[in-house]
Design a protein around this motif. Structure first.
Motif, mmCIF file in Angstrom:
data_model
loop_
_atom_site.group_PDB
_atom_site.id
_atom_site.type_symbol
_atom_site.label_atom_id
_atom_site.label_comp_id
_atom_site.label_asym_id
_atom_site.label_seq_id
_atom_site.Cartn_x
_atom_site.Cartn_y
_atom_site.Cartn_z
ATOM 1 N N THR A 1369 -14.338 -13.649 12.584
ATOM 2 C CA THR A 1369 -15.782 -13.403 12.623
ATOM 3 C C THR A 1369 -16.288 -13.330 14.053
ATOM 4 O O THR A 1369 -17.074 -12.440 14.408
ATOM 5 C CB THR A 1369 -16.518 -14.507 11.858
ATOM 6 O OG1 THR A 1369 -16.033 -14.547 10.508
ATOM 7 C CG2 THR A 1369 -18.017 -14.250 11.838
ATOM 8 N N SER A 1370 -15.833 -14.262 14.876
ATOM 9 C CA SER A 1370 -16.350 -14.313 16.238
ATOM 10 C C SER A 1370 -15.727 -13.250 17.143
ATOM 11 O O SER A 1370 -16.401 -12.718 18.034
ATOM 12 C CB SER A 1370 -16.102 -15.699 16.828
ATOM 13 O OG SER A 1370 -14.708 -15.978 16.863
ATOM 14 N N LYS A 1374 -18.434 -10.136 14.635
ATOM 15 C CA LYS A 1374 -19.680 -10.236 15.383
ATOM 16 C C LYS A 1374 -19.773 -9.198 16.493
ATOM 17 O O LYS A 1374 -20.823 -8.545 16.649
ATOM 18 C CB LYS A 1374 -19.833 -11.651 15.941
ATOM 19 C CG LYS A 1374 -21.220 -11.894 16.544
ATOM 20 C CD LYS A 1374 -21.415 -13.356 16.883
ATOM 21 C CE LYS A 1374 -22.827 -13.591 17.406
ATOM 22 N NZ LYS A 1374 -23.063 -15.018 17.724
ATOM 23 N N VAL A 1377 -20.684 -6.040 14.768
ATOM 24 C CA VAL A 1377 -22.088 -6.029 14.311
ATOM 25 C C VAL A 1377 -23.036 -5.793 15.476
ATOM 26 O O VAL A 1377 -23.949 -4.962 15.395
ATOM 27 C CB VAL A 1377 -22.398 -7.360 13.592
ATOM 28 C CG1 VAL A 1377 -23.898 -7.492 13.347
ATOM 29 C CG2 VAL A 1377 -21.630 -7.453 12.289
ATOM 30 N N LEU A 1378 -22.818 -6.521 16.555
ATOM 31 C CA LEU A 1378 -23.715 -6.354 17.700
ATOM 32 C C LEU A 1378 -23.598 -4.962 18.302
ATOM 33 O O LEU A 1378 -24.612 -4.360 18.726
ATOM 34 C CB LEU A 1378 -23.392 -7.410 18.760
ATOM 35 C CG LEU A 1378 -23.686 -8.871 18.357
ATOM 36 C CD1 LEU A 1378 -23.251 -9.820 19.453
ATOM 37 C CD2 LEU A 1378 -25.166 -9.046 18.048
ATOM 38 N N MET A 1533 -23.461 -15.843 9.834
ATOM 39 C CA MET A 1533 -23.686 -15.034 11.032
ATOM 40 C C MET A 1533 -24.931 -14.180 10.884
ATOM 41 O O MET A 1533 -25.740 -14.031 11.825
ATOM 42 C CB MET A 1533 -22.454 -14.155 11.279
ATOM 43 C CG MET A 1533 -22.560 -13.284 12.523
ATOM 44 S SD MET A 1533 -21.410 -11.912 12.488
ATOM 45 C CE MET A 1533 -22.121 -10.944 11.170
ATOM 46 N N ARG A 1534 -25.119 -13.561 9.695
ATOM 47 C CA ARG A 1534 -26.312 -12.720 9.493
ATOM 48 C C ARG A 1534 -27.577 -13.545 9.609
ATOM 49 O O ARG A 1534 -28.562 -13.100 10.210
ATOM 50 C CB ARG A 1534 -26.235 -12.070 8.120
ATOM 51 C CG ARG A 1534 -27.448 -11.221 7.802
ATOM 52 C CD ARG A 1534 -27.337 -10.524 6.473
ATOM 53 N NE ARG A 1534 -28.506 -9.687 6.226
ATOM 54 C CZ ARG A 1534 -28.640 -8.906 5.165
ATOM 55 N NH1 ARG A 1534 -27.672 -8.839 4.255
ATOM 56 N NH2 ARG A 1534 -29.734 -8.181 5.005
ATOM 57 N N LEU A 1537 -28.198 -14.340 13.305
ATOM 58 C CA LEU A 1537 -28.701 -13.178 14.044
ATOM 59 C C LEU A 1537 -30.130 -12.839 13.643
ATOM 60 O O LEU A 1537 -30.951 -12.458 14.493
ATOM 61 C CB LEU A 1537 -27.784 -11.984 13.818
ATOM 62 C CG LEU A 1537 -26.393 -12.068 14.471
ATOM 63 C CD1 LEU A 1537 -25.571 -10.840 14.102
ATOM 64 C CD2 LEU A 1537 -26.511 -12.190 15.976
#
Length: 1705
Positions: A1369-1370, A1374, A1377-1378, A1533-1534, A1537
């Motif tokens: 995820t990290s 992520k 996503v970013l 995470m969502r 953010l």
């Protein structure tokens, strides 16, 4: 090395003694190991134990060697870690040895040398024979433990080595030869090494010996385990091995036997050994390394001593330049004067190539170019060279005695027997026949035939004339010696010489390779004069029986003759009387034991014995023995022998390894190897010794003092391991008086409580090699009937170790061996069938365990052997006792297995009442008849040392030994071990029954045995069908039990179903057995032979049916209970596991969440604590099945009783009656707990109040401790244990001991009774809870470790899964996503700004807006930044615009939230798509994650896949669990953010997140072509791409720049003046500046002074210069520019207009 066991001087402390200490052998240097040591090392060892440390290696070596294991010499030990895992591992690693260069403990050659050094010569001989059986090389010259002392030449160990071979060479006939290798003439090739060489000499020799056959590691070498370690003990050792031809010219390497000697170490350091080998060998092979001058001189001296020298050059000149020049090849031959071909080049050759060359050279020299020598001759050379020899004076003396004993044997064995062993003649056999006939008539109730009585009287009269022969006189004198070593040598020499004489008859006298030395001196080495003087038997023989007067006098002083005789007679009479009183007639009462009325002959013997008391009778006896030897009636005529060759032909089947030609020749040449019925063995002399004593009882007046000492001598021999003959198989007679006195002597020496016995018998035909089998199992030596015509029943007594004494409940194991069964009789007139049956019946009747030995070599004789064994079993069955039978098959061929199975069926049938028969289910029923049959392929049929031992032999022997010992242990549970008196009674009873023929099955009846065997086979087949039917029924019953499923946990349902099935099982078995009974009876009646004995066999068969019904019923019921319990337990277990799994899942989830929150990984100890809580809680809440009430009070009372007895408190036993009953709620202290004196002492202290309080406090403390103990045990998941009570009582004893009080024992007893009563109440609840599911609880607790490991594993896997999901995820999700959110955001901002501010659409508009802003701002600093840092000024202005735009924008957060939702949805869809079909499946996460990334990329999402390249994401886990973790992290995470997007935006931070910076994008769009005017630095204003000519709208005046900043001179000009050329210096006071004719100077730039707008265009900068001229001058530190007045009048509006007009153009 001395052969005596006396203590020697301890060796010096050196490297050699350190090896002995390392191996734990230092004690055996002063008291060497002997053959008796093998009892503890091998005989009682039931498993092949791996050594754990170096001190275990000698024992392991000997144990494995006695098992003929090929890894016997291995020096490897087991690692400590392997000791813990030995139950699961079969491989053996090694431990570090000297210096740590290897994992082996020692060089294997040092191990062998150390054991030989620590053993006496007799054990060395045993070791040598077994090592050669394993095809190992054996020591010939043993180095001394002290290097300064000479080595020892070992000849005695090699004297026992016998082998067969078949030489072949031109002009000779191929015949199988047999001989002692130590005394056989043959070529001896010795191999030594001189100088350093890299070639392994031992490997070369191994290849020479084995040739094309499978490789045999005869000589240890560096390539073996531990062989690379430094030798510290064995340097100077000379080993010897043999190559023996098989007669196959295609396979044989050499045509004749060849001995190969191998000197260890450099020969130059062992000169005595080298000299011995040179002089005693036929040829010496030197492996020459890099030699120096001294080695060359040594080699020259060896050449003079040796008969033949062969040199092998294995030097390396590259490594050693100092070797002798030219010392190679033909130069060496010429220099040494060697024949051509004596030097073999060996450089750059491996061991196999060297062996081939050496073989070729030796083949050229064999058979007649090398001299033939013997090892016996080498012994003389060893003495001359100063070496020690093992055959010392005592050995030679014994050998001389043996020669005197055997004097006259060369005239023929039959004649020798007649003259020297007359008691074994026809009279002894005739007496046996007469006594048997008497017994038969007495049993039938008839009067004894007078003619028979007369015949017996004549025989006794003739026997009474016997006088001891010279041979027996010398023989018994030798045995009476007090020197045990001398006696041992004497017995060994007797065996060797008799065997040698036998082989001399077998071998052809013309054979080249027979022992030529025996032709000269009968194989006896020359004796010294001292020995010749010591042994003098020419004097007249007297009746004294012993020539050792000192021994006789000493014995006479210790015990008078009459007393000794009376003691022996009384003991014997007591034993015999007990036997005769128990003897009854068998014919009249077949089912009773042999306890009939006393035998008249025995009574007569007893009465005769009473008459031979007193010295006067003995003197009369001497006078009666003056008639010489036996009369002519007792002489034997040598019969014409008809030799049977079938057994030799069948024996050849075992010699497959020797090639076809060898097998054929064995058959063709078998006649010389036929057994001579008159061949002698040591047993014949011992038999004569017993008959001499027997004669003193059957012929009163024939005894003497020394004769009466013979039982004592026999007892010595028995305890020493010499077999005692129980029955003379030649005469078929038993010297019952002799045996009784021998056993009486043993009983006198060993108290009855120390002589409990069990009897194990080996019964088989003479082909079965019973003696060799027992030797392999127990290391004993019986007469080998398979090698000569020995017939008889022999016994050896073995004292058991303490550990086995307890298990078997006996002290001695009596081994009985039947030799010569079904072999050729001594007297052809005798009925061999009757003799065989008598021997087998006697041996079987004496046995507790009977090992039936089946040989594949019996061939057509198997039927005869079979009938003899079966008849013996049938007869003993009539006696009411049956031994437990084992069947040993010596081959795994179909015939052997079928024969063994047939014999096993008969044994099973007859053992019905003993309960030893086993029943099998359908899974293993097909193997039932062979399940108790052990197959051992022994080496006893190997006639040559070249034949390998079977690879499975070691395991088979251990398996057989384990089975036999297991059976002997079971005997202890069935019957009490008998003593020697009972053994003698048993022997007398069986012998009386045999003599009187008191059995229904006659001694000559063979039809009964065969018919009964066929009947047993038919019954076995019917039994098989019956068992198959019951197995089918059982399967159906099992299905019903499992169909109940959860209902089985209901007690009522469970018990009702089980009871119903048990009842049906009984009915079913009974019905089927009742169907079998008439069929069995019909089978019995249809056979004519069996029908005659229906009263004998029908009870056996019906009893078998009853036993079958009982056993099958019991087994079926037991199996039903087992299945039912297993079903209930499995259901309970599943229920427990379900509860535990739920509890674990809950705890795991909590721990994982806690780990996520704390970011801390729990240690294993912490996890164990967490699991312990889950485990205890689950067990506490688990519903165990209720149990039937089982009171534990009796158990508690018994433990309390034992405690009080151990404390000496037996007087309080009555108080134990209330244990477990209702007790008062508290313990009270009474005055009775204190003694009278104590109470009197404290009576004035408030009536003993303080003393009572102190005692009450002590009791309360103990009770509190008890309560805590009960609480702890009740909370633990375990059933009640007796150890709980023991611990409670120990705590009480400890507390009372620590507290010193004047108190009586009644206090202690009352307190213990109170606590035990409370324990009965408290622990009864615990017991009731667990008793029904005790096995389940045990199973659960046993697997607790597995559950704990699974708990930790699951947590670790989940934690790993969580961490990998977090990392993904990290590191991947992520960033993706970013990137998805922010990558298009930069361009979106640019578009919004351009929509709001058109000046950002082109470079000209942007430049114009900057100039306008500068005018409006009217700041000098801004103009300076613009002029000096144009790019940074523009970029700053853009950044300010972007920041202002972002701060004013309201759509940014919505847009980011929208993009966030889009990308999270795409990722979730990709993960879900990948997770399809992976539920509960263990998968590697990396490929699955790559599939997720690939799915996203197909959806036009840029994924950061670089982190996936490492091993971080490659784990194996359940994908659905990983997906769950990933989805949770994705949602988290969502949320994070989204919350971040709703917060106040930091513009700079936001801009840093954008992959595309909007200010950079705008700047790139408005920056233009980046070219500046070379004079005024004004930027180019042309917007077209790739324009060729640059152009500036507004040039800048001179004053806005420092003068030196321009690369070209600045020009001042009035409006009317133009100039073609640029001057070098200009007036700095000009007011106007322009670039004149710029195109002429730089073609890329375009401007003209004729431009009409040039004056207008310059208004902007004229305004600026006029406005800030002073500031410019100050900034540039120069004089201010002279500004025209008209410039000063330019207004800001005019400047704006000028700017607009310029950019419009």
């Amino acid at each position: 090395m001395s052969t005596h066991t006396c203590f020697q001087e301890p060796p010096k402390d050196n490297a050699q003694t350190q090896v002995l200490c390392k191996l734990g052998l230092e004690a055996f240097w002063t008291k060497p190991l002997d053959p008796a040591s093998m009892l503890d090392i091998s005989t009682w060892t039931l498993e092949n134990q791996a050594p754990l440390e170096p001190k275990d290696l000698p024992k392991a070596f000997l144990q494995r060697l006695w098992l003929l294991s090929l890894d016997a010499r291995s020096p490897c030990c087991k690692l400590p870690s392997q000791v813990l895992d030995s139950a699961n591992k079969s491989t053996e690693d090694m431990i570090n040895g000297f210096g740590g260069e290897s994992q082996c403990a020692i060089n294997p050659l040092d191990l062998v040398t150390a054991v030989f050094m620590s053993s006496n010569t007799f054990l060395q001989q045993e070791m040598t024979v077994r090592m050669l059986q394993c095809q190992f090389a054996v020591p010939l010259v043993l180095p001394n433990i002290d290097p300064e002392e000479p080595s020892c030449f070992l000849l005695w160990p090699l004297r026992g080595v016998v082998s067969q071979w078949m030489p072949h060479f031109p002009g000779s006939n191929k015949k199988v030869q047999e001989g002692f290798l130590a005394s056989t003439f043959m070529p001896v090739v010795s191999c030594v090494k001189l100088g350093h060489c890299d070639v392994s000499k031992s490997q070369v020799l191994n290849n020479v010996i084995t040739g094309l056959r499978s490789r045999s590691e005869t000589f240890l070498h560096r390539g073996m385990d531990g062989g690379q370690l430094t030798r510290r003990l064995s340097n100077g050792l000379v080993e010897i091995g043999w190559y023996l031809p098989t007669g196959d010219t295609d396979r044989d390497i050499f045509p004749v036997p060849v001995a190969i000697c191998n000197l260890r170490g450099d020969a130059s350091t062992h000169k005595k050994c080298l000299s011995l080998l040179c002089q005693a060998s036929s040829a010496v092979v030197f492996f020459c390394g890099n030699l120096r001058e001294k080695e060359k001189q040594l080699l020259a001296s060896c050449k003079d001593m040796a008969s033949k020298v062969i040199l092998i050059d294995v030097s390396d000149t590259e490594k050693h330049e100092n070797r002798v020049v030219g010392f190679v090849g033909q130069n060496l031959e010429e220099d040494m004067g060697l024949p051509k071909g004596s030097v073999l080049p060996g450089r750059n050759l491996d061991e196999e190539d060297l062996a081939d060359r050496l073989c070729d050279t030796l083949k050229d020299l064999l058979p007649d170019k090398l001299k033939h020598v013997t090892l016996e001759a080498a012994e003389k050379l060893a003495v001359e060279l100063g070496l020690n020899v093992d055959e010392e004076v005592v050995c030679k003396k014994a050998m001389a005695t043996v020669e005197e004993v055997l004097k006259g044997l060369d005239e023929g064995s039959a004649l020798f027997r007649q003259k020297q062993l007359p008691l074994q003649g026809a009279l002894w056999s005739k007496l046996a026949d007469v006594e048997k006939e008497e017994s038969k008539q007495r049993k039938e109730g008839k009067e004894i035939d007078p003619q028979l009585q007369k015949e017996k009287k004549d025989i006794l009269v003739e026997l009474s004339s016997y006088k001891m022969t010279p041979t027996m006189k010398i023989f018994t004198d030798a045995l009476f010696t007090t020197d045990i070593v001398e006696r041992t040598y004497f017995l060994s020499w007797m065996n060797l010489r008799l065997r040698m004489l036998q082989m001399e008859k077998q071998n052809s006298p013309q054979d080249v390779f027979t022992n030529q030395q025996t032709e000269r001196n009968d194989g006896v080495p020359e004796l010294s004069d001292e020995l010749e003087n010591e042994v003098d038997y020419n004097s007249e023989y007297s009746d004294s029986f012993c020539t050792d007067t000192s021994f006789e006098e000493e014995d006479t002083e210790d015990q008078p003759v009459n007393t000794e005789l009376q003691v022996l007679q009384q003991e014997f009479m007591h034993i015999l009387q007990m036997s005769t009183e128990e003897t009854i007639e068998l014919e009249s009462q077949q089912k009773e034991h042999l306890e009939s009325t006393p035998d008249a002959v025995i009574e007569q013997q007893l009465s005769d014995e009473k008459q031979i008391q007193g010295e006067e009778i003995l003197e009369n006896n001497v006078e009666q023995m003056e008639n010489g030897t036996l009369s002519s009636k007792g002489k034997l005529d040598e019969p014409v022998l008809t030799l049977d060759t079938s057994h030799v032909a069948s024996s050849a089947e075992q010699h497959m390894s020797l090639g076809a030609s060898f097998e054929d020749q064995v058959s063709l040449c078998s006649e010389p190897f036929e057994l001579d019925p008159f061949s002698l063995g040591l047993e014949h002399f011992l038999r004569e010794m017993g008959l001499i004593f027997e004669l003193t009882h059957i012929t009163p007046g024939s005894g003497s003092h020394n004769v009466l000492r013979l039982p004592s001598l026999a007892a010595d021999l028995i305890l020493y391991g010499i077999p005692l003959e129980l029955m003379d198989g030649d005469a078929s007679n038993i010297p019952i008086c002799w045996l009784g006195c021998v056993f009486a002597e043993l009983t006198r020496r060993l108290p009855q409580e120390q002589f409990r016995t069990r009897i194990l018998t080996s019964l088989g035909g003479h082909h079965a090699r019973n003696a060799e089998v027992l030797s392999a199992l127990f290391g004993v030596k019986f007469p080998e009937g398979g090698r000569r015509s020995t017939r008889g029943v022999y016994m050896v007594a073995l004292c058991l170790p303490d550990s086995l004494k307890e298990d078997m409940e006996c002290d001695f194991l009596l081994l009985i061996d039947v030799e010569g069964l079904c072999s050729m009789p001594l007297d052809n007139k005798r009925n061999i069938q009757i003799c065989d049956n008598e021997m087998a019946t006697v041996a079987t009747g004496l046995s507790d365990v009977l090992m039936q030995n089946i040989s594949s070599h019996a061939g057509s004789e198997f039927e005869t052997n079979f009938t003899v064994i079966v008849n013996a079993l049938l007869r003993i069955k009539e006696c009411g006792t049956m031994p437990t039978c084992h069947v040993l098959a010596q081959d795994d061929g179909i015939n052997s297995i079928l024969q063994a199975s047939q014999l096993r069926r008969v044994s099973d049938m007859l053992q019905t009442e003993t309960g030893d028969k086993r029943i099998s289910n359908a899974d293993n029923h097909n193997a039932k008849t062979t399940s108790c049959i052990i197959t051992v392929k022994g080496p006893w049929y190997n006639t040559s040392l070249t034949e390998p031992v079977d690879a499975q032999y070691s395991k088979a022997v251990l398996k057989l030994k384990n089975n036999l010992f297991g059976t002997l242990k079971k005997c202890a549970t069935k019957s009490e071990a008998s003593g020697l008196p009972e053994f003698v009674r048993r022997l007398c009873a069986v012998w009386d029954a045999v003599k009187s023929k008191s059995f229904s099955v006659g001694l000559q009846n063979t039809d009964i045995a065969l018919a009964f065997s066929i009947l047993c086979t038919e019954l076995s087949q019917r039994e098989d069908k019956f068992l198959e039917h019951m197995e089918s029924w059982f399967i159906g019953a099992t299905k019903r039990i499992f169909d109940t499923k959860a209902k089985a946990l209901d007690t009522t349902v469970e018990n009702d179903l089980l009871s119903e099935l048990k009842e049906k099982a009984r009915e079913e078995v009974k019905t089927e057995v009742e169907k079998l009974r008439p069929k069995v009876e019909a089978n019995l009646m249809k056979d004519d032979h069996l029908k005659m004995y229906i009263e004998t066999f029908k009870p056996i068969l019906m009893s078998n049916m009853d036993d079958l019904q009982e056993r099958v019923t019991e087994e079926i019921i037991q199996r039903l209970e087992t299945v039912n319990e297993r079903h209930c337990s499995s259901t309970q277990l599943k229920k427990f596991e379900t509860l535990l799994e739920k509890a674990q899942e809950s705890k795991l989830h909590a721990l994982v969440e806690n780990s996520k929150s704390t970011k801390r990984l729990l240690q294993d100890t912490e996890l164990e604590e967490e699991f312990e809580g889950v485990w205890s809680n689950t067990l506490s809440n688990f519903d165990f099945r209720p149990s039937e009430t089982v009171d534990i009070s009796a158990r508690v009372t018994d433990i309390l009783r034992e405690n009080l007895i151990s404390r000496g408190l037996q007087k309080h036993m009555k108080k134990l009656e209330v244990t477990g009953q209702n007790q008062p709620t508290s313990f009270q202290v009474y005055d009775e707990h204190f003694g009278y004196r104590s109470r009197l002492k404290h009576m004035f202290e408030d009536n003993n109040r303080l003393q009572r309080v102190e005692a009450q406090q002590l009791a309360c403390n103990i009770i509190d401790e008890y309560n805590q103990f009960v609480a702890d045990k009740s909370s633990s998941p375990a059933d009640f244990s007796d150890s709980y009570i023991t611990e409670i009582l120990e705590n009480v004893d400890k507390a009372l001991k620590e507290k010193s009080m004047e108190i009586r024992s009644a206090f202690e007893v009352d307190l213990k009774v109170y606590l035990c009563s409370a324990a009965c109440r408290d622990f009864q609840k615990l017991h009731d809870r667990y008793s029904k599911d005790r096995e389940l609880l045990t199973c659960i607790n046993t697997t607790k470790g597995r559950y704990l490991a699974e708990f930790i594993y699951q947590l670790r896997k989940r934690d790993q899964c969580q961490r990998v999901a977090q990392a993904f995820t990290s590191m991947v999700v992520k960033p993706t996503v970013l990137d998805y959110i922010y990558r298009p955001l930069g361009m979106r901002i640019v578009e919004e700004i351009q929509d709001k501010a058109p000046q950002y659409l082109s470079p000209q508009a942007f430049h114009k807006s900057l100039l306008e802003e500068l005018i409006k701002e009217d700041r000098f600093e801004s103009f300076m930044e613009y002029l000096l840092s144009y790019d940074s000024f523009r970029l700053r202005k853009i950044q300010e615009t972007v920041a202002a735009h972002l701060s004013e924008s309201t759509n940014l957060d919505k847009w980011r939230q929208h993009r966030l939702g889009e990308i999270v949805g795409k990722i979730a869809a990709a993960v879900s798509q990948t997770a399809e079909g992976t539920n509960g499946v263990l998968s590697d996460t990396k490929p699955l994650l790559e599939r997720v990334c690939l799915t996203l990329e197909r959806d036009e999402v840029d994924v950061t896949r670089v982190p996936l390249n490492g091993p971080l994401f490659s784990i194996t886990t359940e994908w659905d669990r990983f997906v769950t973790c990933l989805m949770e992290l994705l949602a988290a995470m969502r949320l994070d953010l989204a919350q971040e997007f709703f917060q106040n935006v930091d513009i700079n931070q936001l801009l840093q997140c954008l992959p595309i910076q909007p200010q950079d994008s705008i700047f790139n769009g408005v920056r233009g072509c980046n070219k500046e005017c070379p004079f005024c630095k004004a930027p180019c204003e042309v917007e077209e791409m790739e324009h060729g000519v640059h152009r500036v709208f507004l040039h800048r005046p001179k004053g806005v720049f420092p003068c030196e900043s321009s690369s070209l001179p600045c020009i001042s000009y009035p409006e009317s003046i133009t100039q073609a050329n640029l001057p070098q210096n200009m007036d700095t006071q000009d007011l106007s500046v322009a670039c004149i004719n710029l195109h002429a100077l730089d073609p890329d730039w375009s401007i003209s002074t004729e431009d009409p707008s040039s004056q207008i265009l310059s208004a902007y900068w004229r305004y600026v210069l006029a406005r800030f001229s002073q500031r410019f001058a100050k900034e540039y530190e120069q004089e201010p520019a002279k500004i025209p007045e008209e410039w000063k009048r330019i207004t800001q509006e005019e400047a704006f207009d000028s700017l607009k007009q310029a950019f419009l153009i």
